[in-house]
Design a protein around this motif. Structure first.
Motif, short mmCIF file in Angstrom:
data_model
loop_
_atom_site.label_atom_id
_atom_site.label_comp_id
_atom_site.label_asym_id
_atom_site.label_seq_id
_atom_site.Cartn_x
_atom_site.Cartn_y
_atom_site.Cartn_z
N LYS A 402 0.91 -1.18 0.20
CA LYS A 402 -0.04 -0.04 0.02
C LYS A 402 0.93 1.20 -0.02
CE LYS A 402 -3.82 2.24 2.24
NZ LYS A 402 -4.93 2.09 3.39
N GLY A 403 0.98 2.03 -1.15
CA GLY A 403 1.74 2.95 -1.40
C GLY A 403 2.99 2.70 -1.05
N ASP A 404 3.80 3.28 -0.22
CA ASP A 404 5.22 2.86 -0.04
C ASP A 404 5.65 1.86 0.91
OD1 ASP A 404 6.28 4.66 -2.24
OD2 ASP A 404 6.28 6.26 -0.98
N VAL A 405 4.43 1.25 1.60
CA VAL A 405 4.47 0.17 2.65
C VAL A 405 4.45 -1.26 1.93
CG1 VAL A 405 3.65 -0.59 4.78
CG2 VAL A 405 3.76 1.84 4.24
N ILE A 406 5.40 -2.13 2.40
CA ILE A 406 5.13 -3.53 1.70
C ILE A 406 5.28 -4.38 3.14
CG2 ILE A 406 6.51 -5.38 0.30
CD1 ILE A 406 7.22 -2.98 -1.50
N VAL A 407 4.70 -5.56 3.15
CA VAL A 407 4.90 -6.60 4.01
C VAL A 407 5.51 -7.78 3.15
CG1 VAL A 407 3.79 -8.09 5.56
CG2 VAL A 407 3.02 -5.61 5.56
N ARG A 408 6.68 -8.09 3.96
CA ARG A 408 7.28 -9.35 3.45
C ARG A 408 7.97 -10.29 4.62
NH1 ARG A 408 11.37 -10.16 -1.93
NH2 ARG A 408 11.07 -12.07 -1.75
N ASP A 409 7.77 -11.65 4.26
CA ASP A 409 8.42 -12.43 5.29
C ASP A 409 7.90 -11.90 6.86
OD1 ASP A 409 9.67 -13.71 3.56
OD2 ASP A 409 11.60 -13.07 3.98
N GLY A 410 6.75 -11.46 7.01
CA GLY A 410 6.03 -11.04 8.26
C GLY A 410 6.60 -9.67 9.04
N VAL A 411 7.32 -9.03 8.13
CA VAL A 411 8.02 -7.79 8.52
C VAL A 411 7.54 -6.59 7.48
CG1 VAL A 411 10.25 -6.36 8.74
CG2 VAL A 411 10.21 -8.92 9.05
N LEU A 412 7.06 -5.51 8.13
CA LEU A 412 6.40 -4.23 7.42
C LEU A 412 7.68 -3.69 6.92
CD1 LEU A 412 3.36 -2.26 8.12
CD2 LEU A 412 5.58 -1.14 7.91
N LEU A 413 7.71 -3.01 5.70
CA LEU A 413 8.77 -2.28 5.28
C LEU A 413 8.29 -0.96 4.93
CD1 LEU A 413 9.52 -5.46 4.13
CD2 LEU A 413 11.87 -4.09 4.11
#
Length: 426
Positions: A402-413
């Motif tokens: 969502k926008g400049d936020v990504i969730v990967r491997d259970g971590v929000l970036l």
């Protein structure tokens, strides 16, 4: 005279498993522990072992890595030391990019300037460990090995995605399997009960030796082993040499973490906030070197911190931190709570003129605004997070975006230079 030792550090491939941290930089250039880069670890291990002739092989997203190395590692003209960058290049002999670890070394053999009886130490650029390479090289010479492979004894349940080997009591390698997935194959490579009993593991656990991606080659053997079309050391070169030359294992007993995924990177950073971290940055005999930034000391205007690392040049105002790594030039404003957060900071400070421009552009200042709650997250460099923002990966599917936020491997970036507006809830 002893043979010369030249070190070659692999700059890594596209780093897709570390995306989006590698969207604008290669893996070795990813920030670590608030003030370092991943590449500082193998370079520091070399220098602490008395090895100062170092080549770094690079290919993807190399600008920030090149800049960091050039600004960090400068040697006087009398010691013969250097850290040289060898990028993929077009030549009269070929115009292809590196096709793998072995191909990258093959394409650069003519740059190494070593004789057949010299040694080449090949290292990964994205691992966290402290190793005395002197011990590995001494064993290599003493055993008259053609190739020595550093190995870590790990539980059979922890070695998915790693190359595995079986050794004799004298550490000669009898079998090598690259990244097996069949549990029966992994079990067949397990160490004997006598060897396992010497490890600090629970009773009944089985261990196997995992390839750390650290190889010491006689130059003659390296040259001959690359006189073909093989592209990868673990998949092709090492299995091809098995039974033809003297392959030896070197068992490493210290902490080692392969920073291959977002999850492993996140956990490796947070582990540094432990009361007794698994990796010791405070060992006077094993210093980790990096760029000298000449930053001011961090300014704290009220902070409740349970466990954390705070780098230089930060401004923190009335915040609550629990297990956090806060990078250089980070700004976090009042009322904000971090729990399990790795914040990488910024490349430069903002001044009044920058802040006025931010108002005109209707974007937050660099850093984190007021009254935010952020947990289980990585905030990449230069990110701008507004006021009253709540960020958590809880309940979000992998690759949520969502926008400049990504969730990967259970971590929000929050991606590099990303913007998260006021009042955002994710």
């Amino acid at each position: 005279m002893k043979s010369k030792v030249v070190c070659v550090i692999m700059g890594g491939g596209r780093g897709t498993r570390l995306h989006p941290l590698t969207s604008e930089r290669c893996k070795p250039a990813v920030p670590l522990a608030g003030k370092y880069r991943l590449v500082d670890i193998p370079i520091s291990n070399c220098l602490n072992s008395g090895l100062n002739q170092i080549f770094v092989l690079t290919q993807f997203n190399t600008a920030s890595l090149h800049r960091h190395i050039q600004e960090s590692y400068k040697f006087d003209p009398f010691g013969g030391g250097f850290v040289d960058i060898l990028s993929a290049e077009q030549t009269q002999k070929g115009d292809t990019w590196y096709q793998g670890t072995a191909d990258a070394v093959r394409q650069n053999l003519h740059h190494l300037d070593v004789a057949d009886d010299d040694l080449v130490l090949i290292l990964s650029g994205d691992q966290l460990y402290q190793m005395d390479f002197d011990a590995l090289i001494e064993q290599h010479r003493r055993s008259e090995a053609a190739v020595t492979i550093a190995a870590k004894a790990m539980r059979t349940t922890e070695v998915l995605g790693l190359g595995l080997m079986r050794v004799q009591d004298d550490l000669s390698i009898q079998e090598f399997v690259e990244k097996p997935t069949d549990p029966k194959v992994i079990e067949s490579l397990a160490l004997s009960d006598a060897v396992t009993g010497q490890l600090a593991g629970e009773k009944g656990e089985k261990y196997v030796l995992a390839n750390m991606g650290i190889y010491c080659f006689d130059m003659r053997v390296l040259r001959e082993s690359l006189d073909n079309s093989y592209t990868d050391f673990g998949k092709e070169v090492i299995p091809h040499l098995l039974g033809k030359v003297n392959l030896m294992g070197f068992v490493f007993e210290g902490y080692w973490e392969d920073i291959g995924t977002v999850h492993s990177f996140f956990e490796a950073n947070l582990s540094l906030t432990n009361h007794v971290p698994p990796f010791n940055f405070f060992d006077k005999n094993k210093g980790v070197y990096t760029r000298a930034r000449f930053l001011p000391a961090s300014k704290i205007n009220g902070l409740d911190m349970k466990q954390g690392i705070l780098a230089g040049g930060c401004i923190i105002s009335n915040c609550s931190f629990d297990r956090v790594v806060v990078g250089v030039r980070s700004v976090v404003n009042k009322g904000t709570t971090f729990r399990n957060v790795v914040m990488m900071g910024a490349d430069e400070f903002e001044d009044d003129e920058d802040r006025k421009a931010n108002i005109d552009l209707q974007r937050p200042n660099v850093g984190v605004g007021e009254n935010c709650h952020i947990e289980n997250a990585i905030i990449d460099k230069g990110a701008r997070i507004g006021n009253n923002v709540r960020l958590s990966p809880e309940g979000k599917p992998d690759m949520f975006e969502k926008g400049d936020v990504i969730v990967r491997d259970g971590v929000l970036l929050v991606v590099k230079n990303g913007v998260v507006p006021d009042g955002t809830v994710i």
